[in-house]
Structures are given as structure tokens and as C-alpha cells.
Design an enzyme around this catalytic site. Sequence first.
Site, PDB file in Angstrom:
ATOM      1  N   PHE A 134       0.861  -1.184   0.000  1.00  0.00           N
ATOM      2  CA  PHE A 134       0.000   0.000   0.000  1.00  0.00           C
ATOM      3  C   PHE A 134       0.892   1.226   0.000  1.00  0.00           C
ATOM      4  CE2 PHE A 134      -2.610   3.347   1.849  1.00  0.00           C
ATOM      5  CZ  PHE A 134      -3.772   3.212   1.100  1.00  0.00           C
ATOM      6  N   ASP A 219       9.352   2.725   1.397  1.00  0.00           N
ATOM      7  CA  ASP A 219       8.196   3.460   1.907  1.00  0.00           C
ATOM      8  C   ASP A 219       8.126   3.206   3.413  1.00  0.00           C
ATOM      9  OD1 ASP A 219       5.697   4.197   2.818  1.00  0.00           O
ATOM     10  OD2 ASP A 219       4.622   3.500   1.051  1.00  0.00           O
ATOM     11  N   LYS A 248       2.672  10.009   8.046  1.00  0.00           N
ATOM     12  CA  LYS A 248       1.974   9.549   9.252  1.00  0.00           C
ATOM     13  C   LYS A 248       2.469  10.207  10.543  1.00  0.00           C
ATOM     14  CE  LYS A 248      -0.148   5.237   7.768  1.00  0.00           C
ATOM     15  NZ  LYS A 248      -1.569   5.473   7.987  1.00  0.00           N
TER      16      LYS A 248
HETATM   17  C1  LIG Z   1       3.090   2.326   3.835  1.00  0.00           C
HETATM   18  C2  LIG Z   1       2.153   3.432   3.483  1.00  0.00           C
HETATM   19  N1  LIG Z   1       2.443   4.219   2.455  1.00  0.00           N
HETATM   20  C3  LIG Z   1       1.643   5.241   2.103  1.00  0.00           C
HETATM   21  C4  LIG Z   1       0.484   5.491   2.780  1.00  0.00           C
HETATM   22  C5  LIG Z   1      -0.403   6.630   2.353  1.00  0.00           C
HETATM   23  O1  LIG Z   1      -0.315   7.664   3.257  1.00  0.00           O
HETATM   24  P1  LIG Z   1      -1.430   8.827   3.241  1.00  0.00           P
HETATM   25  O2  LIG Z   1      -2.722   8.211   3.653  1.00  0.00           O
HETATM   26  O3  LIG Z   1      -0.898   9.837   4.219  1.00  0.00           O
HETATM   27  O4  LIG Z   1      -1.479   9.365   1.856  1.00  0.00           O
HETATM   28  C6  LIG Z   1       0.130   4.694   3.866  1.00  0.00           C
HETATM   29  C7  LIG Z   1      -1.135   4.932   4.591  1.00  0.00           C
HETATM   30  O5  LIG Z   1      -1.677   4.065   5.227  1.00  0.00           O
HETATM   31  C8  LIG Z   1       0.983   3.629   4.225  1.00  0.00           C
HETATM   32  O6  LIG Z   1       0.702   2.823   5.247  1.00  0.00           O
END
Ligand SMILES: Cc1ncc(COP(=O)(O)O)c(C=O)c1O
Length: 385
Positions: A134, A219, A248
Site C-alpha cells: 500500500f 516506503d 503519518k
Molecule cells: C506504507 C504506506 N504508504 C503510504 C500510505 C499513504 O499515506 P497517506 O494516507 O498519508 O497518503 C500509507 C497509509 O496508510 C501507508 O501505510
Amino acid sequence: MTTPELADRYLMQTGRRLPVTFVRGHGCLVYDETGREYLDLVAGIAVNLLGHAHPEVAAALAAQTKALIHTSNLYYTQPQVELARRLVELSFPSRVFFCNSGAEANEAAIKLARKWGTRNRDGAFQIISTQGSFHGRTLATITAGGQPKYSDPFKPLPDGFVHVPYNDLDAIKAATGVKTVAVMLEPVMGEIGVVPARDGYLAGVRRWCDEQGLLLILDEVQTGLGRTGRWFAHQHHGVTPDVMTLAKGLGGGVPIGACLAAPKADVFEPGDHGSTFGGNPLACAAAIAVLYVIERDGLVGHAAEMGEVLHSAISGLGGKEVRGLGLMQAVEFSEPRAKPFQNACLEAGLIVNAVDDNSIRFVPPLIITAEQIDRAQQVMQGALK
Ligand SMILES: Cc1ncc(COP(=O)(O)O)c(C=O)c1O
């Protein structure tokens, strides 16, 4: 009208909400509009690293609102530069681009990789990511993410993403071709139910990227900033990425994202990318306070310690598997009982997160105590019944 009724009337129905309206919080506790108290093991989905209403974050925000909230990136501001310096000192030699969310941080990483490929790999643009991953909800990041339920309704999707099974280095090798520019991974896949990288996987991917001349993008939006018991999850594996994304927890609840690029990958030039709000003084002041408190209070080590306490607490829930790293843990039941379990916990004053039908995710504030985990365990034992 009640708040849920108003929400039905006025908000786009993009997600299913649980039947509770929170109005205030303090530490790991949060309160609904009737004054009922809940112990929060979700922390705004791995966001509120210092819990709710941390006095030093609140003070930093209050002071910054009186000085300067926003200027745009047409000008320099001190909090932005100071935050970038702190992040680089904590991670690896790099420079930082600030934005407002995890998805935007990953968009920046994807654009960076494509520009790098144009310059260094004969126009290669393809990014290998993993099934179940994700990376956000923009068009590029749902495509980078390996969950068709998020991307299928929005076809046609941008070109240039391939997906391979997680924890499978050979699959990355087999998928690599002349068009490949980067490998993009979560060190622990969060949204699919907390799946940590197995020993040797990230190190193997790092070696493969070096051999093949590919960028390694990690990420760390969910795993970064102490969550896993190290400042960054890749530090458990002895590897350094070329590009790392954060969001986050960085602002302690205030929206902010960051994309860090090592000198080799730092190819943006003036005009290549931007964000009106990205790195504004208010968000950066909050983030500076968050990093300061995490370091001063030894919360990275505390997260490692509490992670073990949490892991053993949820091991007693009768699940078929308990997985995780530090304060990012999940229990998977063999039956599809995660949602009823989540609801029963909520009714009993405990916030946990059913990531799917079978798995419950726990990503509490880093300040959680052993006593609070013990209290949570007792509520969960009751909820199982
Ligand atoms: C690993 C990871 N990357 C990206 C995101 C996306 O972040 P945002 O919701 O702040 O766009 C999330 C959100 O859950 C995530 O867990």
C-alpha cells in the site's frame, strides 16, 4: 441531527466509519462526545506517536501560529530547513522534499525515479513493487500499490508498475528488465495486515539494486520514526535506501510528508516538483517537536520494549499467527472474526483496527505503557467471549 447523520448528508462516502464521534484526547486515551473514555491502540492509524494532545506539540503549534503559519515555498522558512536537517541527521546522507501526506511523498519518489531513469538508465521507468503493498490513494500510488481492489475501479492506470510477491528476491530478479528503474518496498507491509520483511530480504534487494543499477525506494510512511523499535525499519536490516518516504507520525497528527533522496538519487531541479503547503512552518514546527520528544524521552527504545510486551499480550488471543516489529503488530484469526472483535473492543472502550476479515492491527502511540497494554489485554479477553 447527530454527527453520523450529518456526515451521511454532507461527506462523500469514501470509507466506513465506526459508530463513535471523538471530541478530545490525552496521551493514549481518547473521549467521545458523551465523555466515555477509550484506550487507543490505533493512534490515528500509526500517526499519533506521542498520543493525543501532547503538551510540547501543542505548545510548538501554538507558538508557531503566533509567528508564521504559511508562506509557500517561494521563500525560505527556518522550521522547514531545521526539520530537514534533523531528518537527515537521523537517517542517511540525503536531501528532503516536504509534502502533506504519504501518498504525496511516494508520488515524489516515483517522479524522482522516473527522472533518474531518464538521466541514468536510458529512459527506464518501470518500478517493481509487491503484491499486497500500500503506497497511497493517488492514481500513481494505487498503481504502485499491489491491491487491485483499490486500483481496478479507476482504470486505465498509469503505465510502468509491476508487482511481485513480497519476501521473494528471485521474483524481483526475474521481473527486472531494461525498462526497470527502481524497486519500491515497505519494510513491513502494514495495510495488508502487518507482514515484516524476512531476514535477508531487504539486504538481498539492496545488493540486487546495486548490481543492476536500480534505485531502492523504501516506503517508511508507516514504519518510520520509531514505530518498529528503530528510528527507521530498514535499520533492522543493515541497509540504506536511495529514497525513503515518511509521513503519518512525522507531524504527531499534523499532516506532513517527506521524501528523502541520497545524493545519487537527488535529481530534482528547480521547477521539477512542488507543493503549496509542503513543509509549511506550522507542520514543520510540530514535526520538530515530535522528533525532539522521541529522542529526549528514549521512545525508540521504549517502542522496542513495549513491542515485545504487546506481542506477548496478543499472543494469548488464540489467533493462528501473531506478526510484527516493535509497536506494529497484528494477530490473525483463523476465522473471519476480526470485525466483530474490533466492534466488541470498541464497545468495551478499546480501539483496535480490523485490517481485513481475519486480522487485527495494533499501532499504538509510542508512549504506551505496560500497564495500558495489560488493561487492553483484559478488555480483549472479554471481547473474545
Ligand atoms: C506504507 C504506506 N504508504 C503510504 C500510505 C499513504 O499515506 P497517506 O494516507 O498519508 O497518503 C500509507 C497509509 O496508510 C501507508 O501505510
